[in-house]
Scaffold this motif. Structure first.
Motif, short mmCIF file in Angstrom:
data_model
loop_
_atom_site.label_atom_id
_atom_site.label_comp_id
_atom_site.label_asym_id
_atom_site.label_seq_id
_atom_site.Cartn_x
_atom_site.Cartn_y
_atom_site.Cartn_z
N ALA A 85 -3.95 4.28 7.80
CA ALA A 85 -5.01 4.42 7.41
C ALA A 85 -5.02 5.02 5.89
O ALA A 85 -5.61 4.83 5.19
CB ALA A 85 -5.93 4.99 8.15
N PRO A 86 -4.24 6.26 6.07
CA PRO A 86 -3.92 7.08 4.64
C PRO A 86 -3.71 6.46 3.56
O PRO A 86 -4.05 6.58 2.43
CB PRO A 86 -3.29 8.40 5.12
CG PRO A 86 -3.47 8.49 6.47
CD PRO A 86 -3.53 7.00 7.15
N THR B 96 1.33 4.28 -3.33
CA THR B 96 1.29 5.72 -3.28
C THR B 96 2.74 6.55 -4.11
O THR B 96 2.56 7.79 -4.47
CB THR B 96 1.39 6.20 -1.83
OG1 THR B 96 2.72 5.93 -1.46
CG2 THR B 96 0.28 5.69 -0.98
N GLU C 134 -15.28 -0.83 0.59
CA GLU C 134 -14.71 -0.87 1.95
C GLU C 134 -13.09 -0.63 2.41
O GLU C 134 -12.38 -0.79 1.31
CB GLU C 134 -15.15 -2.28 2.52
CG GLU C 134 -16.61 -2.51 2.35
CD GLU C 134 -16.65 -4.03 2.49
OE1 GLU C 134 -16.29 -4.47 3.51
OE2 GLU C 134 -17.87 -4.66 2.08
N ARG C 135 -12.84 -0.40 3.36
CA ARG C 135 -11.33 -0.47 3.61
C ARG C 135 -10.97 -1.79 3.68
O ARG C 135 -11.61 -2.64 3.74
CB ARG C 135 -11.06 0.18 4.99
CG ARG C 135 -11.67 -0.72 6.17
CD ARG C 135 -11.30 0.33 7.54
NE ARG C 135 -11.92 -0.72 8.70
CZ ARG C 135 -10.88 -1.35 9.41
NH1 ARG C 135 -9.49 -1.37 9.19
NH2 ARG C 135 -11.41 -1.91 10.50
N ALA D 280 -3.80 3.17 3.10
CA ALA D 280 -4.84 2.14 2.92
C ALA D 280 -5.88 2.65 1.94
O ALA D 280 -6.33 2.10 0.92
CB ALA D 280 -5.31 1.63 3.87
N ARG D 281 -6.51 3.95 2.28
CA ARG D 281 -7.24 4.74 1.51
C ARG D 281 -6.59 4.86 -0.04
O ARG D 281 -7.46 4.83 -0.90
CB ARG D 281 -7.92 5.86 2.35
CG ARG D 281 -8.64 5.53 3.51
CD ARG D 281 -9.27 6.93 3.93
NE ARG D 281 -8.14 7.83 4.53
CZ ARG D 281 -8.01 8.00 5.83
NH1 ARG D 281 -8.66 7.17 6.66
NH2 ARG D 281 -7.22 8.75 6.37
N ALA D 282 -5.48 5.35 0.09
CA ALA D 282 -5.10 5.61 -1.14
C ALA D 282 -4.61 4.20 -2.11
O ALA D 282 -4.83 4.50 -3.21
CB ALA D 282 -3.47 6.31 -0.90
N GLN E 257 0.84 -1.27 -0.17
CA GLN E 257 0.03 -0.07 -0.07
C GLN E 257 0.74 1.07 -0.04
O GLN E 257 0.59 2.30 -0.67
CB GLN E 257 -0.98 0.12 1.28
CG GLN E 257 -2.11 -1.23 1.06
CD GLN E 257 -2.78 -1.23 2.40
OE1 GLN E 257 -2.74 -0.31 3.21
NE2 GLN E 257 -3.83 -2.07 2.47
N VAL F 137 -6.91 1.80 -2.13
CA VAL F 137 -8.06 1.52 -2.75
C VAL F 137 -8.29 2.43 -3.90
O VAL F 137 -8.66 2.14 -4.83
CB VAL F 137 -9.10 1.86 -1.57
CG1 VAL F 137 -10.75 1.69 -2.03
CG2 VAL F 137 -9.01 0.78 -0.48
N ARG F 138 -8.06 3.84 -3.89
CA ARG F 138 -8.18 4.71 -4.85
C ARG F 138 -7.19 4.21 -6.08
O ARG F 138 -7.82 4.23 -7.10
CB ARG F 138 -7.95 6.23 -4.27
CG ARG F 138 -8.73 6.83 -3.42
CD ARG F 138 -8.59 8.31 -3.41
NE ARG F 138 -7.38 8.46 -2.85
CZ ARG F 138 -7.10 8.82 -1.58
NH1 ARG F 138 -8.22 8.74 -0.81
NH2 ARG F 138 -5.74 9.21 -1.28
#
Length: 378
Positions: A183-184, A136, A163-164, A186-188, A132, A190-191
């Protein structure tokens, strides 16, 4: 406990190998990141399938980056599969990604230039914090996710639901401090793993998938490379039993598992137990004492071990990746794969609320296998 492969040759998990470090191929090439032997095997399957689609004999621009784990069995299997990758003409770069407090930062810094130049990224574990973080950095427009076992089923479902990304056996618990820090990323991730107008996402999988996220291209993994490279195997008269790490992950009670293995081996006259690479030595010694099974620590992923042989005419397994992959790898042989259900009573108090449903789904969705009850009988 036997430390031999099924062909009788002694296997040293930390055996010396040629230097696996190699620079990235030409700018615009393909980088693959793997952290387990199964992921690396499936990168080889993807590269073979991709080359066949393009009408090429083999890919010429693939560099495999091994983010080496700590445990010796995984390292040993990775080194063996890495040798196969090099034999196929792929570059392999071995990174001691967990070799101390400063290793992650050093690894990321060393990989950043190649990440920025790569045109395509292949990953084996979208749940990995390491992966992950690397996602980025890359500017690649094409992403490929290859199988990491049954976790791929959960990844696709979570991506489809927005979902996460959380591994199935950890769901239901509260996020820890490290989860919050990452968390940031992980969100990135997913994007980045969501297709867009200028990006594509391919999932290369042998797993059954109920719902494909919009825009994601699903390519079936048929284990064509494995079947072309090895076998067919010589078959033995007895049955072989495949181990699982469900005890180590806190899902199944150790005593219940010991009883289940004992009953399954007795009912089907099994002689060998192929240990999962994460199974503890203490547990395996106890299994050997209680059952009389020969404990085998495979030096390669089981799909390759089974295809090379010798292998039993019946392979017994609990719900796991191999109930989906072995029928494909052993297609055209007389081997029967049988899967034993997990009795809900075997689950620990700490098991995820989703464990029972997930494991039942792994078993129920398997194709070309014989399903056994939790008593070990068909």
């Amino acid at each position: 406990m036997s430390e031999h492969g099924p062909d009788g040759a002694t296997r040293d998990a930390e055996q010396a190998t040629p230097d696996l470090r190699a620079p990235g191929r030409r700018p615009g090439g393909t980088l693959a990141f793997v952290e387990s032997p199964v992921q690396l095997l499936n990168v080889l399957e993807w590269a073979h399938a991709d080359a066949q689609r393009a009408g090429m004999g083999t890919r010429g621009d693939l560099t495999v980056v091994v983010l080496s784990p700590r445990d010796p069995m995984s390292r040993g299997q990775l080194r063996r599969v890495a040798e196969l990758a090099r034999d196929e003409g792929h570059a392999v770069r071995w990174e001691e990604a967990r070799g101390g407090a400063g290793a992650p930062l050093k690894t990321v810094g060393a990989l950043a230039p190649d990440l920025r130049r790569a045109a395509r990224i292949v990953i084996g574990d979208p749940f990995s914090r390491y992966v992950q973080l690397l996602l980025t950095i890359t500017r690649a427009r094409d992403l490929v996710v290859v199988d990491d076992g049954t976790a791929t089923m959960e990844f696709i479902a979570q991506l489809a639901g927005g979902e996460r990304l959380v591994r199935w056996h950890r769901r239901g618990g509260r996020p820890g401090p490290r989860d919050l820090v990452f968390a940031p990323f992980a969100r990135a991730a997913v994007r980045r793993l969501t297709p867009g107008p200028s990006s594509s996402v391919e999932v290369f999988s042998s797993m059954p998938v109920d719902e494909i996220p919009e825009g994601v291209r699903l390519t079936p993994n048929t284990f064509a490379w494995t079947r072309a490279r090895f076998g067919p195997p010589r078959l033995t008269r007895g049955a072989d039993l495949v181990g699982t790490s469900l005890v180590e992950t806190g899902v199944v009670d150790p005593d219940r598992y010991l009883t289940a293995v004992t009953e399954l081996a007795r009912a089907h006259n099994a002689t060998r137990y192929f240990a999962h690479r994460r199974e503890s030595a203490e547990k395996l010694h106890e299994l050997a004492s209680a059952t009389g099974l020969e404990i085998v620590r495979p030096d390669l992923p089981l799909e390759l071990i089974a295809r090379r042989g010798p292998i039993g005419r019946t392979i017994l397994s609990f719900p796991s990746t191999v109930v989906h992959t072995l029928p494909l790898a052993l297609a055209g042989t007389e081997v029967e794969v049988a899967v034993c259900d997990i009795d809900p009573a075997w689950l620990t108090d700490h098991a995820s609320p989703r464990a029972e449903g997930f494991l039942s789904g792994v078993t129920g969705s398997a194709r070309g296998v014989r399903r056994l009850s939790s008593t070990g009988k068909g």
